[in-house]
Design an enzyme around this catalytic site. Structure first.
Site, PDB file in Angstrom:
ATOM      1  N   LYS A 120     -18.382 -11.302  15.558  1.00 36.46           N
ATOM      2  CA  LYS A 120     -19.494 -10.391  15.844  1.00 36.46           C
ATOM      3  C   LYS A 120     -20.673 -10.647  14.915  1.00 36.46           C
ATOM      4  O   LYS A 120     -21.840 -10.546  15.317  1.00 36.46           O
ATOM      5  CB  LYS A 120     -19.024  -8.944  15.745  1.00 36.46           C
ATOM      6  N   GLU A 204     -22.625  -0.502  10.828  1.00 32.72           N
ATOM      7  CA  GLU A 204     -23.760  -0.225  11.704  1.00 32.72           C
ATOM      8  C   GLU A 204     -23.816   1.261  12.017  1.00 32.72           C
ATOM      9  O   GLU A 204     -22.853   1.999  11.795  1.00 32.72           O
ATOM     10  CB  GLU A 204     -23.684  -1.052  12.990  1.00 32.72           C
ATOM     11  N   HIS A 239     -10.143   2.709  22.998  1.00 34.22           N
ATOM     12  CA  HIS A 239     -11.205   1.697  23.023  1.00 34.22           C
ATOM     13  C   HIS A 239     -10.917   0.563  24.007  1.00 34.22           C
ATOM     14  O   HIS A 239     -11.525  -0.506  23.916  1.00 34.22           O
ATOM     15  CB  HIS A 239     -11.455   1.110  21.623  1.00 34.22           C
ATOM     16  N   ARG A 296     -15.244 -15.668  28.307  1.00 31.05           N
ATOM     17  CA  ARG A 296     -14.157 -15.901  29.256  1.00 31.05           C
ATOM     18  C   ARG A 296     -14.410 -15.077  30.503  1.00 31.05           C
ATOM     19  O   ARG A 296     -15.353 -14.299  30.567  1.00 31.05           O
ATOM     20  CB  ARG A 296     -12.817 -15.482  28.649  1.00 31.05           C
TER      21      ARG A 296
END
Length: 506
Positions: A120, A204, A239, A296
């Site tokens: 990330k 963040e 999640h 993908r």
């Protein structure tokens, strides 16, 4: 770039995605090779392929994650290319390199693109030269607690401590206030190290009630990159996605174009080719922010296929052969609406815990606008070694309402017994006002769902069935009583006639 015609593909996966890839290959006249673990020896994907080869024991680390055995299997069977599907080795840059070094075609992006977008932090740095909206935060790994606290204070609480590697909510901690920061950061680092072998985390701003909206892209080796519109994936548990739809109920043409162009720029940042998905989070004011890129095919790709008419697996294969994408951005149009629900072998009443066992009854829904991608049959065991998803149920309609109503009907037709599944939860979602109105977020389960809702619905259904059975029994008893009465009357009447005849004769 020269064109290499692919005539045989080995699929380095199992279950429904392997069957789905086999179908496209057959339509293209391409031979297929399946790999399987000892636990999957009798699985449908093994029978569906032209050839099949065992690559090891049931645990995935001894079979589906053994890149060396998979490459050896491709060479042994004469397969020119390997399609990784999703999961397992699909986003493993090292495996992608070894496939190429073996002289085989990898039906996926380049190892370099997989590597960059697999982190990330690296992804954020790669796209920084483009004007792509980013969640406020730090774009480098943090280790020092004191430094991290300072950064968090500048960003403003609540903040999110997030693992750089991996996904699925692992290595992720929401911190509401400074006093909780140190403990939550340590937990995030520990979980990330355990799950991904990489303890790097970053910080963040935490967006409280976001929507999860992603853009499907296709790129070729000639520099063409297109976006195939969006998918909304906000209904999640732990999640991880459970319900997806295309298009989103809240994205208009202007926002769609802006997100699509941002996704194309993300792909350009790593010279991307093949199929991929750029994920965004969207706040309550419909501002969108780049989250990550999945290099993908996605589990939810069928809903994009439904609204565009594009077979994404065929496009992957053509791109891997070196061909240009045969259509332009302006050729793509959204047609209707599609919804996908993931059928997990989980018990939604018991906190969505896995519920493996033998599938006693298995009968899929049929009819207009219904598609089932599955890898199971009646009598099969759901193994404990792999992901708990056993199927994907997809519906298509002229609009969102028809797609939702069709999904309810399809769920009612889907007969699975022997194990608990997420189908009752998915039906709950389809009927819930928040989902039907489009006014929901990734907190749908937290805000709208309680296990007792399903228990109440089950009790109601059982009561209705019991009432129907009793009514039928009473009706049958009534008919039987009438029949007996009619028969008695007929017999009495017949007897009287006989008596009269006898009396008259005498």
């Amino acid at each position: 770039m020269s064109i290499t015609k692919i005539t045989k593909v080995l699929i380095a996966n199992r279950g429904e995605i392997t069957l789905r890839i086999i179908r496209s290959c057959k339509e293209m006249g391409i031979k297929t090779v399946a790999v399987f673990s000892e636990a999957d020896r009798l699985a449908p994907h093994v029978r569906a392929a032209d050839e099949a080869i065992c690559v090891g024991a049931p645990p995935s680390a001894e079979s589906y994650l053994r890149g060396d055995k998979i490459i050896e299997a491709a060479k042994t069977t004469g397969a020119q290319a390997i399609h990784p599907g999703y999961g397992f080795l699909s986003e493993n840059a090292d495996f992608a390199r070894k496939v190429k070094e073996a002289g085989l075609i990898f039906i996926a992006p380049s190892p370099e693109a997989i590597e960059v977008m697999g982190s990330k932090l690296a992804a954020k740095n790669a796209v920084s030269e483009y004007d792509i909206p980013m969640v406020p935060g730090i774009n480098h790994a943090v280790e020092d607690i004191a430094e991290a606290k300072k950064e968090a204070a500048q960003i403003g609480y609540p903040i999110l401590v997030k693992a750089s590697a991996g996904g699925g909510g692992k290595g992720m901690r929401v911190v509401e206030k400074e006093e909780e920061f140190e403990e939550q950061m340590k937990r995030a680092v520990s979980e990330a190290q355990s799950a991904f072998g990489d303890g790097a985390v970053f910080i963040e701003k935490y967006i409280g009630s976001p929507r999860h909206i992603e853009i499907q892209i296709l790129g070729d080796t000639h520099g063409n990159i297109l976006y195939l519109f969006e998918r909304e994936c906000s209904v999640q548990r732990r999640h991880q996605k459970v319900v997806e739809e295309a298009p989103s109920a809240v994205v208009d043409d202007k926002m769609r174009k802006a997100m699509g162009e941002a996704a194309v720029n993300v792909a350009r940042a790593c010279n991307y080719y093949g199929a991929g998905t750029v994920e965004f989070i969207v706040d309550e004011e419909l501002n969108f922010y780049f989250l990550e890129m999945n290099t993908r095919l996605q589990v939810e790709h069928p809903i994009t296929e439904q609204i565009t008419g594009i077979d994404l697996v065929k496009e992957q294969i053509k791109i891997a052969e070196g061909r240009e994408i045969s259509f332009k951005q302006e050729d793509l149009k959204i047609n209707g609406h599609s919804i996908e629900v993931r059928v997990y072998a989980e018990d939604p009443v018991n906190n969505f815990l896995p519920n493996v066992g033998k599938v006693v009854e298995y009968d899929t829904p049929k009819g207009l606008g219904v598609r089932v991608d599955d890898g199971f049959e009646q009598g099969m065991e759901v193994p404990i070694f792999y992901d708990s998803m056993i199927a994907k149920l997809i519906t298509f309609g002229k609009d969102r309402e028809e797609a939702m109503d069709r999904m309810i009907r399809a769920i009612d037709e889907y007969k699975i017994s022997g194990i608990q599944t997420t189908l009752p939860f998915c039906k709950f979602v389809m009927k819930h006002e928040a989902f039907r109105s489009g006014n929901f977020s990734t907190k749908f389960v937290e805000n709208h769902f309680k296990p007792e809702y399903l228990e109440a619905e089950t009790s109601k259904e059982e009561e209705e069935i019991a009432v129907a059975i009793v009514s039928q029994l009473l009706e049958n008893g009534k008919k039987k009583s009438i029949a007996v009465s009619d028969s008695t009357e007929k017999n009495n009447s017949s007897g009287m006639s006989d008596w009269r005849k006898k009396r008259s004769i005498s």
